[in-house]
Design a protein around this motif. Structure first.
Motif, mmCIF file in Angstrom:
data_model
loop_
_atom_site.group_PDB
_atom_site.id
_atom_site.type_symbol
_atom_site.label_atom_id
_atom_site.label_comp_id
_atom_site.label_asym_id
_atom_site.label_seq_id
_atom_site.Cartn_x
_atom_site.Cartn_y
_atom_site.Cartn_z
ATOM 1 N N LEU A 136 25.941 50.025 21.844
ATOM 2 C CA LEU A 136 27.128 50.271 22.675
ATOM 3 C C LEU A 136 27.408 49.097 23.612
ATOM 4 O O LEU A 136 28.569 48.773 23.873
ATOM 5 C CB LEU A 136 26.962 51.573 23.461
ATOM 6 N N THR A 137 26.346 48.456 24.105
ATOM 7 C CA THR A 137 26.536 47.255 24.924
ATOM 8 C C THR A 137 27.174 46.157 24.081
ATOM 9 O O THR A 137 28.123 45.495 24.504
ATOM 10 C CB THR A 137 25.194 46.772 25.512
ATOM 11 N N ALA A 138 26.659 45.967 22.871
ATOM 12 C CA ALA A 138 27.186 44.929 21.986
ATOM 13 C C ALA A 138 28.644 45.180 21.629
ATOM 14 O O ALA A 138 29.431 44.241 21.534
ATOM 15 C CB ALA A 138 26.335 44.826 20.718
ATOM 16 N N LEU A 139 29.010 46.447 21.436
ATOM 17 C CA LEU A 139 30.413 46.756 21.131
ATOM 18 C C LEU A 139 31.322 46.293 22.261
ATOM 19 O O LEU A 139 32.412 45.789 22.023
ATOM 20 C CB LEU A 139 30.605 48.256 20.913
ATOM 21 N N GLY A 140 30.885 46.504 23.477
ATOM 22 C CA GLY A 140 31.642 46.040 24.637
ATOM 23 C C GLY A 140 32.870 46.855 24.981
ATOM 24 O O GLY A 140 33.558 46.558 25.949
ATOM 25 N N ASN A 141 33.182 47.886 24.212
ATOM 26 C CA ASN A 141 34.394 48.668 24.480
ATOM 27 C C ASN A 141 34.110 50.165 24.528
ATOM 28 O O ASN A 141 34.991 50.962 24.249
ATOM 29 C CB ASN A 141 35.452 48.370 23.412
ATOM 30 N N ALA A 142 32.881 50.520 24.878
ATOM 31 C CA ALA A 142 32.492 51.928 24.851
ATOM 32 C C ALA A 142 31.777 52.325 26.148
ATOM 33 O O ALA A 142 30.736 52.965 26.125
ATOM 34 C CB ALA A 142 31.600 52.185 23.633
ATOM 35 N N MET A 192 21.097 41.713 25.093
ATOM 36 C CA MET A 192 22.381 41.713 24.395
ATOM 37 C C MET A 192 23.245 40.518 24.770
ATOM 38 O O MET A 192 24.155 40.152 24.031
ATOM 39 C CB MET A 192 23.139 43.017 24.654
ATOM 40 N N ALA A 193 22.950 39.842 25.891
ATOM 41 C CA ALA A 193 23.685 38.619 26.232
ATOM 42 C C ALA A 193 23.510 37.573 25.127
ATOM 43 O O ALA A 193 24.438 36.830 24.815
ATOM 44 C CB ALA A 193 23.209 38.060 27.573
ATOM 45 N N VAL A 194 22.326 37.559 24.511
ATOM 46 C CA VAL A 194 22.049 36.593 23.444
ATOM 47 C C VAL A 194 22.857 36.916 22.195
ATOM 48 O O VAL A 194 23.396 36.021 21.547
ATOM 49 C CB VAL A 194 20.535 36.590 23.108
ATOM 50 N N TYR A 195 22.956 38.182 21.847
ATOM 51 C CA TYR A 195 23.553 38.580 20.564
ATOM 52 C C TYR A 195 25.005 39.031 20.664
ATOM 53 O O TYR A 195 25.728 38.950 19.676
ATOM 54 C CB TYR A 195 22.706 39.680 19.921
ATOM 55 N N ALA A 196 25.412 39.513 21.826
ATOM 56 C CA ALA A 196 26.774 40.034 21.953
ATOM 57 C C ALA A 196 27.600 39.275 22.981
ATOM 58 O O ALA A 196 28.789 39.525 23.109
ATOM 59 C CB ALA A 196 26.727 41.515 22.326
ATOM 60 N N GLY A 197 26.973 38.375 23.730
ATOM 61 C CA GLY A 197 27.684 37.580 24.715
ATOM 62 C C GLY A 197 27.510 38.100 26.128
ATOM 63 O O GLY A 197 27.186 39.270 26.349
ATOM 64 N N PHE A 198 27.721 37.208 27.061
ATOM 65 C CA PHE A 198 27.562 37.555 28.466
ATOM 66 C C PHE A 198 28.546 38.616 28.940
ATOM 67 O O PHE A 198 28.162 39.504 29.698
ATOM 68 C CB PHE A 198 27.618 36.300 29.346
ATOM 69 N N PRO A 199 29.812 38.584 28.515
ATOM 70 C CA PRO A 199 30.717 39.641 28.985
ATOM 71 C C PRO A 199 30.225 41.042 28.611
ATOM 72 O O PRO A 199 30.272 41.963 29.433
ATOM 73 C CB PRO A 199 32.044 39.307 28.298
ATOM 74 N N SER A 200 29.721 41.211 27.397
ATOM 75 C CA SER A 200 29.209 42.523 26.993
ATOM 76 C C SER A 200 27.993 42.912 27.819
ATOM 77 O O SER A 200 27.855 44.068 28.242
ATOM 78 C CB SER A 200 28.848 42.526 25.504
ATOM 79 N N ALA A 201 27.097 41.959 28.046
ATOM 80 C CA ALA A 201 25.910 42.246 28.858
ATOM 81 C C ALA A 201 26.297 42.572 30.299
ATOM 82 O O ALA A 201 25.734 43.490 30.904
ATOM 83 C CB ALA A 201 24.943 41.075 28.810
ATOM 84 N N LEU A 202 27.254 41.848 30.842
ATOM 85 C CA LEU A 202 27.704 42.130 32.212
ATOM 86 C C LEU A 202 28.326 43.523 32.313
ATOM 87 O O LEU A 202 28.079 44.255 33.277
ATOM 88 C CB LEU A 202 28.704 41.065 32.676
ATOM 89 N N ASN A 203 29.117 43.899 31.316
ATOM 90 C CA ASN A 203 29.690 45.250 31.309
ATOM 91 C C ASN A 203 28.589 46.301 31.181
ATOM 92 O O ASN A 203 28.655 47.364 31.805
ATOM 93 C CB ASN A 203 30.699 45.400 30.173
ATOM 94 N N GLY A 204 27.575 46.011 30.382
ATOM 95 C CA GLY A 204 26.451 46.934 30.232
ATOM 96 C C GLY A 204 25.672 47.095 31.528
ATOM 97 O O GLY A 204 25.310 48.209 31.910
ATOM 98 N N ILE A 205 25.433 45.990 32.207
ATOM 99 C CA ILE A 205 24.723 46.041 33.493
ATOM 100 C C ILE A 205 25.538 46.822 34.513
ATOM 101 O O ILE A 205 25.001 47.597 35.300
ATOM 102 C CB ILE A 205 24.401 44.611 34.001
#
Length: 145
Positions: free
Chosen positions: A78-84, A112-125
């Motif tokens: 869900l973090t990697a998706l970035g839209n959930a 997930m910052a490594v595999y999905a990008g920093f924006p997705s990781a920041l949204n997850g955090i």
């Protein structure tokens, strides 16, 4: 007669799936999951049935992997998706409910910052922060390296 037996077995199997699904959904999400499923009853009750029967009755309830591990995998996805975000928050709550440590959740999101990008990781955090704040969870500022 054979077709009647087949229908009875099929109905029993469906009931068992539903029971496992409801039990697993409640164990992970508490009342939140049931609220989501019930909110679909007026527009797409089938989607709610699929969530309970398939996602929780067939997949999440499998014995091969602990629920904490399943929840960490779900948080990763869900973090990697970035839209959930709403679903991510539910599963961060669920991870805590089944015994995952807050630090583990943060580490999974950081990875997930490594595999999905920093924006997705920041949204997850951000989602984790909201859940932790709601639950009164504080983390030490020193993270393991």
């Amino acid at each position: 007669m054979l077709s009647t037996l087949g229908l009875a077995a099929s109905a029993t199997e469906a009931d068992s799936r539903r029971e496992k699904g409801i039990e697993t959904l409640e164990r992970i999400t508490g009342a939140t999951g049931n609220s989501v499923v019930n909110s679909l009853s007026d527009i797409s009750p089938e989607l709610g049935d699929w969530i309970v029967d398939f996602a929780y009755g067939d997949v999440f309830s499998r014995s091969g992997v602990a629920l904490c591990t399943r929840e960490l995998a779900t948080i990763s996805a869900l973090t990697a998706l970035g839209n959930a975000q709403p679903q991510l928050k539910v599963h961060i709550e669920g991870a805590l409910n089944v015994g995952c440590k807050p630090e583990e959740i943060v580490e999974i999101i950081i990875q997930m910052a490594v595999y999905a990008g920093f924006p997705s990781a920041l949204n997850g955090i951000s989602a984790a922060r909201e859940v932790f704040t709601k639950r009164g969870i504080t983390l030490s500022s020193a993270s393991p390296r």
